[in-house]
Design a protein around this motif. Structure first.
Motif, PDB file in Angstrom:
ATOM      1  N   ASN A 163       0.812  -1.217   0.000  1.00 38.13           N
ATOM      2  CA  ASN A 163       0.000   0.000   0.000  1.00 38.13           C
ATOM      3  C   ASN A 163       0.847   1.269   0.000  1.00 38.13           C
ATOM      4  O   ASN A 163       0.609   2.201   0.776  1.00 38.13           O
ATOM      5  CB  ASN A 163      -0.951   0.007   1.203  1.00 38.13           C
ATOM      6  N   SER A 164       1.867   1.294  -0.857  1.00 34.10           N
ATOM      7  CA  SER A 164       2.703   2.478  -0.988  1.00 34.10           C
ATOM      8  C   SER A 164       2.063   3.484  -1.937  1.00 34.10           C
ATOM      9  O   SER A 164       1.222   3.138  -2.770  1.00 34.10           O
ATOM     10  CB  SER A 164       4.083   2.093  -1.535  1.00 34.10           C
ATOM     11  N   SER A 165       2.505   4.747  -1.824  1.00 36.46           N
ATOM     12  CA  SER A 165       1.987   5.794  -2.715  1.00 36.46           C
ATOM     13  C   SER A 165       2.564   5.679  -4.115  1.00 36.46           C
ATOM     14  O   SER A 165       2.019   6.241  -5.064  1.00 36.46           O
ATOM     15  CB  SER A 165       2.330   7.178  -2.158  1.00 36.46           C
ATOM     16  N   LEU A 166       3.694   4.966  -4.233  1.00 36.32           N
ATOM     17  CA  LEU A 166       4.373   4.837  -5.525  1.00 36.32           C
ATOM     18  C   LEU A 166       4.810   3.393  -5.723  1.00 36.32           C
ATOM     19  O   LEU A 166       5.419   2.798  -4.822  1.00 36.32           O
ATOM     20  CB  LEU A 166       5.598   5.762  -5.567  1.00 36.32           C
ATOM     21  N   ILE A 167       4.477   2.837  -6.874  1.00 38.23           N
ATOM     22  CA  ILE A 167       4.880   1.470  -7.212  1.00 38.23           C
ATOM     23  C   ILE A 167       5.760   1.515  -8.455  1.00 38.23           C
ATOM     24  O   ILE A 167       5.419   2.179  -9.447  1.00 38.23           O
ATOM     25  CB  ILE A 167       3.655   0.571  -7.475  1.00 38.23           C
ATOM     26  N   VAL A 168       6.883   0.828  -8.397  1.00 32.62           N
ATOM     27  CA  VAL A 168       7.774   0.687  -9.550  1.00 32.62           C
ATOM     28  C   VAL A 168       7.496  -0.682 -10.163  1.00 32.62           C
ATOM     29  O   VAL A 168       7.613  -1.709  -9.488  1.00 32.62           O
ATOM     30  CB  VAL A 168       9.258   0.792  -9.141  1.00 32.62           C
ATOM     31  N   LEU A 169       7.109  -0.687 -11.427  1.00 31.55           N
ATOM     32  CA  LEU A 169       6.763  -1.929 -12.133  1.00 31.55           C
ATOM     33  C   LEU A 169       7.828  -2.200 -13.190  1.00 31.55           C
ATOM     34  O   LEU A 169       7.859  -1.538 -14.236  1.00 31.55           O
ATOM     35  CB  LEU A 169       5.391  -1.800 -12.788  1.00 31.55           C
ATOM     36  N   ASP A 170       8.717  -3.152 -12.899  1.00 33.06           N
ATOM     37  CA  ASP A 170       9.802  -3.488 -13.827  1.00 33.06           C
ATOM     38  C   ASP A 170       9.371  -4.680 -14.678  1.00 33.06           C
ATOM     39  O   ASP A 170       9.349  -5.811 -14.218  1.00 33.06           O
ATOM     40  CB  ASP A 170      11.072  -3.815 -13.038  1.00 33.06           C
ATOM     41  N   GLU A 171       8.984  -4.404 -15.918  1.00 32.33           N
ATOM     42  CA  GLU A 171       8.500  -5.439 -16.844  1.00 32.33           C
ATOM     43  C   GLU A 171       7.406  -6.287 -16.185  1.00 32.33           C
ATOM     44  O   GLU A 171       7.531  -7.509 -16.055  1.00 32.33           O
ATOM     45  CB  GLU A 171       9.650  -6.336 -17.307  1.00 32.33           C
ATOM     46  N   PRO A 172       6.296  -5.661 -15.767  1.00 28.06           N
ATOM     47  CA  PRO A 172       5.275  -6.411 -15.010  1.00 28.06           C
ATOM     48  C   PRO A 172       4.503  -7.424 -15.845  1.00 28.06           C
ATOM     49  O   PRO A 172       3.764  -8.235 -15.288  1.00 28.06           O
ATOM     50  CB  PRO A 172       4.338  -5.303 -14.514  1.00 28.06           C
ATOM     51  N   SER A 173       4.665  -7.399 -17.156  1.00 31.03           N
ATOM     52  CA  SER A 173       3.904  -8.329 -18.001  1.00 31.03           C
ATOM     53  C   SER A 173       4.782  -9.390 -18.652  1.00 31.03           C
ATOM     54  O   SER A 173       4.342 -10.079 -19.571  1.00 31.03           O
ATOM     55  CB  SER A 173       3.170  -7.546 -19.109  1.00 31.03           C
ATOM     56  N   ALA A 174       6.007  -9.535 -18.174  1.00 24.98           N
ATOM     57  CA  ALA A 174       6.956 -10.436 -18.836  1.00 24.98           C
ATOM     58  C   ALA A 174       6.443 -11.874 -18.911  1.00 24.98           C
ATOM     59  O   ALA A 174       6.745 -12.592 -19.856  1.00 24.98           O
ATOM     60  CB  ALA A 174       8.301 -10.402 -18.110  1.00 24.98           C
ATOM     61  N   ALA A 175       5.673 -12.303 -17.904  1.00 22.36           N
ATOM     62  CA  ALA A 175       5.207 -13.696 -17.886  1.00 22.36           C
ATOM     63  C   ALA A 175       3.733 -13.826 -18.285  1.00 22.36           C
ATOM     64  O   ALA A 175       3.156 -14.899 -18.141  1.00 22.36           O
ATOM     65  CB  ALA A 175       5.419 -14.291 -16.487  1.00 22.36           C
ATOM     66  N   LEU A 176       3.126 -12.738 -18.763  1.00 20.08           N
ATOM     67  CA  LEU A 176       1.708 -12.784 -19.115  1.00 20.08           C
ATOM     68  C   LEU A 176       1.520 -13.109 -20.588  1.00 20.08           C
ATOM     69  O   LEU A 176       2.343 -12.724 -21.431  1.00 20.08           O
ATOM     70  CB  LEU A 176       1.051 -11.436 -18.800  1.00 20.08           C
ATOM     71  N   ASP A 177       0.417 -13.784 -20.897  1.00 19.10           N
ATOM     72  CA  ASP A 177       0.090 -14.008 -22.299  1.00 19.10           C
ATOM     73  C   ASP A 177      -0.457 -12.704 -22.887  1.00 19.10           C
ATOM     74  O   ASP A 177      -0.794 -11.770 -22.149  1.00 19.10           O
ATOM     75  CB  ASP A 177      -0.922 -15.148 -22.447  1.00 19.10           C
ATOM     76  N   PRO A 178      -0.532 -12.590 -24.221  1.00 13.55           N
ATOM     77  CA  PRO A 178      -0.939 -11.315 -24.841  1.00 13.55           C
ATOM     78  C   PRO A 178      -2.277 -10.781 -24.336  1.00 13.55           C
ATOM     79  O   PRO A 178      -2.425  -9.584 -24.118  1.00 13.55           O
ATOM     80  CB  PRO A 178      -1.000 -11.659 -26.329  1.00 13.55           C
TER      81      PRO A 178
END
Length: 594
Positions: free
Chosen positions: A502-517
């Motif tokens: 529950n932080s005010s800022l989230i860093v997303l480093d390649e958050p979809s790397a393992a997701l299908d299209p």
């Protein structure tokens, strides 16, 4: 050099005793008491033996009744000695576990709280490996050796008094035999420490190859490429290096041990010959000679204990010194500060960073800002500095230059780390329950509903509902009862973990790397709903995923070369437009081919 060695041995003994006392004061003290009682019992054996010999050799004037009490005393002393040995061994077993737990906890304090940049350096890993392999197991043997020196030393002093009272000439002969033992112990200590230091890199390489050959994370590629024979060959080569090194070390230690044994044996033989000579010349009576022989025999045993304890102490001293250095020369607790709410803006101004040992800077002159609730994207080719910058924003790395302002105020890095959450590209897959995977820091122990809300926010609710025990289902393949998830489900687990903080800022480093299209498309089109008002710094190699960001920063060679919205950057026709067009064209060709 001898003074330095003595200082190291004394200092390391203090460290080892301090650890033992902190781990279990009562058992540490009882171990020392048992050593002293054992030494006193040995003195009793000599005294009672002398009395028995005098009465037995008293030309028949001694009645059987007069032998009863000395014999009972001898039996009692023998029983006490044997019982103490058994009790002491069991107490030392418990003490060993307590000391091991304390040392592990102190090492974990260092390893888990040391700065990430320091942790990632090869030198730190090697230093830790040296400590784990040598130092962590040495405090208890060293403590036992200190007590052994105390107990055996007391016995030696008592036996020497007994010998001096009977035949003063015997004591110097025995002491001459101790000289080789002291020299050998010092040489053995140096040799063992140098051996451990020399072979640590080979031990690490061998352990890594064992991990590659046996762990699940590597199994598919090892089999797909048929890599096992080559890796086994390299493992066998390292086995040979270790075996050859150990063979040489054992041969050297054996030679040193033989020198020590020869010195002790020669001194003992010399003393016994002197006793026979003195008895033959009537310098000693038969009871005196018998008592002297018993004293010499016990003294020889006590001296062996002294040699053994001294050898253990000197051998352990450099390892304990290295352990103490590892524990004391690192920050004890690099604690998280109190989290801050981002009310207005996070600002990076002229930030620079250079990895240790590198000639060029990874980042230079970075200017960037993220307003409350904004989605800001970082793009750039591989090696442009995206993940390094993300680690700085997340408070995991400290910038070498420039400033970072939180709502226009400087904020300590510990508080930045507490206030920012990072979803890593190589996120962890813990072999814990679903709940514990999401709440890895134990933030929601008293409020499990927070875990459920985080799972819903990451669109995991249906997946978890389908598991055998819901949130209590064990995950991972490292334990026998764990279930595995798909790559996309694990990635959503990592996102739920971030939402729970529950932080005010989230860093997303390649958050979809393992997701299908399809899942990837849903995530990025719904990213603002998932963030629920939080600001985000988004890193993605797919440019189509960041075009809805409020602002896009383009990195090249560690510098920001462009900044603006997707449409602004496309209209400029710069690096972003080139890369976006190139990537879009590649996808168009793939679609046409299909």
């Amino acid at each position: 050099m001898p003074n330095s060695f003595a200082r190291e041995a004394i200092q390391s003994s203090k460290v080892a005793l301090g650890l033992a006392i902190r781990a279990d004061r009562r058992r540490t003290i009882s171990t020392g008491v048992f050593q002293v009682v054992g030494a006193v019992a040995a003195i009793g054996t000599v005294v009672i033996g002398k009395v028995l010999l005098e009465r037995i050799l008293d030309d028949g004037a001694t009645s059987p009744q007069q032998l009863l009490w000395p014999l009972l005393g001898l039996a009692l002393v023998t029983a006490i000695t044997g019982s103490i040995a058994v009790i002491r061994n069991q107490q030392e077993r418990l003490l060993g576990e307590r000391v091991s737990q304390l040392v592990w906890n102190e090492v974990l304090d260092v390893v888990t709280n040391v700065d990430l940049m320091t942790y990632e350096q090869p030198g730190f890993i090697t230093e830790y490996a040296n400590v784990e392999r040598g130092g962590m197991t040495r405090p208890l043997p060293m403590t036992k050796s200190v007590f052994g020196l105390m107990g055996a030393g007391l016995g030696v002093v008592a036996m020497l008094f007994a010998l001096v009272s009977i035949a003063p000439v015997l004591a110097p002969i025995l002491f001459l035999g101790a000289i080789p033992a002291v020299i050998v112990s010092r040489l053995a200590s140096r040799s063992e420490f140098a051996f451990a230091q020399r072979l640590t890199p080979d031990f690490l390489r061998r352990e890594y190859l064992r991990r590659v050959l046996t762990h699940r994370e590597y199994a598919a590629e090892v089999r797909s490429f048929g890599a096992a024979p080559n890796l086994r060959s390299r493992h066998t080569m390292l086995d040979g290096v270790v075996a050859d090194g150990l063979k040489t070390q054992v041969a050297g230690r054996t030679r040193l041990a033989l020198v020590q044994i020869a010195g002790s044996a020669l001194s003992l033989v010399a003393v016994l010959l002197v006793i026979v000579y003195m008895l033959d010349r009537n310098f000693l009576s038969l009871p005196q000679a018998g008592a002297a022989a018993i004293a010499v025999r016990i003294l020889g045993s006590q001296l062996s204990s002294v040699y053994g304890s001294f050898s253990t102490l000197t051998e352990s001293a450099p390892f304990v010194a290295e352990l103490n250095k590892f524990l004391r020369n690192r920050p004890k607790v690099n604690a998280l500060g109190e989290p801050e709410v981002l009310h207005r803006r996070l600002t990076l101004s002229n930030v620079g960073f250079q990895y240790p040992g590198r000639e060029t800077a990874a980042l230079a002159g970075i200017d960037l800002f993220i307003d409350r609730g904004e989605v800001v994207a970082l793009v750039g080719e591989n090696g442009s500095g995206k993940t390094t910058l993300a680690n700085i924003v997340a408070g995991l790395y400290e910038a070498d230059s420039g400033e970072i302002l939180w709502d226009d105020e400087p904020l300590a890095r510990e508080r930045v780390r507490a206030s920012v959450t990072m979803v890593f590209q190589d996120f962890a897959q813990f072999s814990f329950s679903v709940s514990d995977n999401i709440d890895i820091a134990g933030r929601a122990i008293t409020n499990p509903g927070r875990v459920h809300l985080a799972a819903q926010g990451a669109q995991l609710a249906e997946t978890i509902a389908s598991l055998p025990s819901g949130f209590d289902t064990m995950l991972g393949r490292d334990l026998d009862d764990g279930l595995d998830l798909s790559g996309g489900q694990w990635q959503r687990m990592a996102l739920a973990r971030a939402l729970l903080k529950n932080s005010s800022l989230i860093v997303l480093d390649e958050p979809s790397a393992a997701l299908d299209p399809r899942a990837e498309n849903e995530l990025f089109h719904d990213v603002r709903r998932v963030l629920d008002g939080r600001a985000a710094l988004l890193i993605s190699h797919r440019y189509s995923n960041v075009k809805h960001a409020d602002r896009i920063y383009v990195l090249d060679g560690g510098r920001v070369v462009e900044c603006g919205s997707h449409y602004e950057l496309m209209s400029r026709g710069g690096k972003y437009a080139d890369l976006f067009t190139l990537q879009s064209a590649a996808y168009s060709i793939e679609s046409a081919d299909e």
